[in-house]
Design a protein around this motif. Structure first.
Motif, PDB file in Angstrom:
ATOM      1  N   ARG A 157      26.701  11.321  33.833  1.00 38.30           N
ATOM      2  CA  ARG A 157      26.667  11.510  32.382  1.00 38.30           C
ATOM      3  C   ARG A 157      25.297  12.026  31.930  1.00 38.30           C
ATOM      4  NH1 ARG A 157      29.274   6.712  33.376  1.00 38.30           N
ATOM      5  NH2 ARG A 157      27.668   5.281  32.603  1.00 38.30           N
ATOM      6  N   VAL A 158      24.228  11.452  32.466  1.00 39.85           N
ATOM      7  CA  VAL A 158      22.880  11.844  32.045  1.00 39.85           C
ATOM      8  C   VAL A 158      22.577  13.292  32.427  1.00 39.85           C
ATOM      9  CG1 VAL A 158      20.412  11.409  32.381  1.00 39.85           C
ATOM     10  CG2 VAL A 158      21.982   9.481  32.074  1.00 39.85           C
ATOM     11  N   PHE A 159      22.893  13.673  33.669  1.00 39.31           N
ATOM     12  CA  PHE A 159      22.621  15.050  34.091  1.00 39.31           C
ATOM     13  C   PHE A 159      23.412  16.044  33.248  1.00 39.31           C
ATOM     14  CE2 PHE A 159      21.362  14.065  38.807  1.00 39.31           C
ATOM     15  CZ  PHE A 159      20.289  13.321  38.350  1.00 39.31           C
ATOM     16  N   THR A 160      24.646  15.687  32.895  1.00 39.50           N
ATOM     17  CA  THR A 160      25.448  16.558  32.039  1.00 39.50           C
ATOM     18  C   THR A 160      24.827  16.672  30.654  1.00 39.50           C
ATOM     19  OG1 THR A 160      27.437  15.912  33.253  1.00 39.50           O
ATOM     20  CG2 THR A 160      27.753  16.950  31.108  1.00 39.50           C
ATOM     21  N   ASP A 161      24.397  15.536  30.091  1.00 44.82           N
ATOM     22  CA  ASP A 161      23.682  15.577  28.806  1.00 44.82           C
ATOM     23  C   ASP A 161      22.510  16.552  28.880  1.00 44.82           C
ATOM     24  OD1 ASP A 161      25.355  13.510  27.931  1.00 44.82           O
ATOM     25  OD2 ASP A 161      23.834  11.950  28.194  1.00 44.82           O
ATOM     26  N   ALA A 162      21.758  16.477  29.987  1.00 43.57           N
ATOM     27  CA  ALA A 162      20.538  17.273  30.111  1.00 43.57           C
ATOM     28  C   ALA A 162      20.841  18.764  30.196  1.00 43.57           C
ATOM     29  CB  ALA A 162      19.751  16.814  31.338  1.00 43.57           C
ATOM     30  N   VAL A 163      21.855  19.139  30.960  1.00 44.88           N
ATOM     31  CA  VAL A 163      22.246  20.546  31.027  1.00 44.88           C
ATOM     32  C   VAL A 163      22.672  21.045  29.652  1.00 44.88           C
ATOM     33  CG1 VAL A 163      23.949  22.168  31.960  1.00 44.88           C
ATOM     34  CG2 VAL A 163      22.858  20.491  33.467  1.00 44.88           C
ATOM     35  N   ARG A 164      23.450  20.250  28.939  1.00 47.45           N
ATOM     36  CA  ARG A 164      23.900  20.645  27.608  1.00 47.45           C
ATOM     37  C   ARG A 164      22.722  20.744  26.632  1.00 47.45           C
ATOM     38  NH1 ARG A 164      27.315  23.219  26.200  1.00 47.45           N
ATOM     39  NH2 ARG A 164      28.379  22.028  24.576  1.00 47.45           N
ATOM     40  N   PHE A 165      21.707  19.910  26.830  1.00 53.14           N
ATOM     41  CA  PHE A 165      20.523  19.977  25.982  1.00 53.14           C
ATOM     42  C   PHE A 165      19.785  21.298  26.200  1.00 53.14           C
ATOM     43  CE2 PHE A 165      17.213  17.880  23.497  1.00 53.14           C
ATOM     44  CZ  PHE A 165      17.962  16.976  22.768  1.00 53.14           C
TER      45      PHE A 165
END
Length: 337
Positions: A157-165
């Motif tokens: 979840r965190v890595f996905t958040d970061a890519v989307r950021f």
């Protein structure tokens, strides 16, 4: 703070053979595709910080499963864009904090995005990013959340958040999408490495004392949390070691680092008992792009601190002004700092 890991010479010679999960690239391609399928656009709300040279916005970005991820955007006041941009990810247990706290990069003339890490902010603050998944591990902390399955693990979840950021930063009119650098210390460094592996076209990446690298070794030798969360978990669940490390291989930044191609500036501290230097060197040696390294022989997890910030300011200035010297002349560089 004595050295408790390999010597510098041993770390420089280290070439770890880390097993890659079958279908790793498909796992991340599917994860990111599903996140992008959720409707919603980033939101930017002006914030009055009392600062006159930096303009700040409260940011909300659709992250994993379209869930809102908070952050800050700092822009140098009165500077026309599009600007070079630094996207920063935070250390373990740190939320985005107050809007006036971290303004170094904006004062240096760059757009600066700071991502709140889900579930790690102040519990009483209304602007935090919650983690919507239930706590499944039996040990306090985030490293064992969802550790029974790659699909359920917290850092998916965190890595996905970061890519989307980063994708939100690329779309902002104040940002030059071709001049984005990602960075972070400890957990933030591991996130930055993962983002560099999962996001083509970045200008650069600056991981400092990165966490989440060669995770199995970290769980074996680290003398302080967060890696010790895994040792504690496995001391209670003695039959789950292979399952746990099979899950964590999907989010191991040293495994993912071989896919990154942007120029990188690493920092590693030889007396670090939180992120042992051999684990950080695993990511450095496996990194797929041109790379530079500063080693702090007599520092712990604080690594280079303000001294290294100065190194980063110089590196980013040269990088975003044109092709980085390291990228033109040699695939890797190293020096003691």
């Amino acid at each position: 703070m004595p050295q408790t890991d390999l010597t510098l010479a041993e770390c420089l010679a280290l070439r770890p053979q880390l097993a890659e999960p079958t279908g790793l690239d498909a796992f991340w391609a599917r994860t990111l595709r599903e996140a992008r399928a959720h409707a919603g656009a980033p939101r930017f709300t002006p914030v009055d910080t009392g600062l006159t040279r930096v303009t700040t916005y409260d940011v909300t970005v659709p992250g994993f499963a379209g869930e809102p991820v908070r952050g800050w955007l700092h822009l140098p006041t009165g500077v026309s864009g599009p600007l070079g941009c630094v996207v920063e990810f935070l250390g373990y247990g740190r939320g985005r904090g107050l809007p006036n706290e971290q303004v170094l990069w904006a004062n240096a003339g760059y757009a600066h995005f700071i991502m709140d890490t889900r579930g790690q902010g102040w519990s009483a603050a209304p602007g935090d990013t919650p983690d919507t998944a239930a706590l499944s591990g039996t040990v306090p902390g985030f490293l064992t959340r969802g550790v029974e399955s790659p699909q359920e693990h917290y850092y998916r979840r965190v890595f996905t958040d970061a890519v989307r950021f980063v994708e939100a930063a690329r779309e902002h009119p104040a940002v030059d999408p071709d001049r984005i650098v990602v960075t972070g210390h400890s957990q933030g460094g591991g996130i930055a490495l993962a983002v560099a592996a999962l996001t083509p076209g970045l200008a650069g990446v600056m991981p400092d004392a990165p966490f989440l690298c060669d995770i199995r070794r970290g769980a074996t030798i680290a003398g302080a949390p967060p890696y010790t969360e895994l040792a504690e978990y496995l001391s209670l669940h003695r039959d789950r070691a292979e399952q746990v490390f099979a899950t964590l291989a999907h989010v191991d930044a040293a495994v993912l680092a071989s896919r990154a191609t942007a120029p990188a500036l690493f920092s590693i501290a030889m007396m670090d008992d939180v992120c042992p230097p051999s684990t950080c060197f695993a990511a450095y040696h496996r990194y797929g792009g041109p790379k530079d390294l500063r080693v702090y022989e007599f520092n712990g997890h604080e690594s280079g601190g303000a001294h290294h910030r100065r190194e980063q300011l110089t590196w980013v200035r040269e990088l975003l002004a044109g092709p980085h010297p390291d990228a033109r002349t040699t695939p890797s560089a190293f020096r003691l700092a």
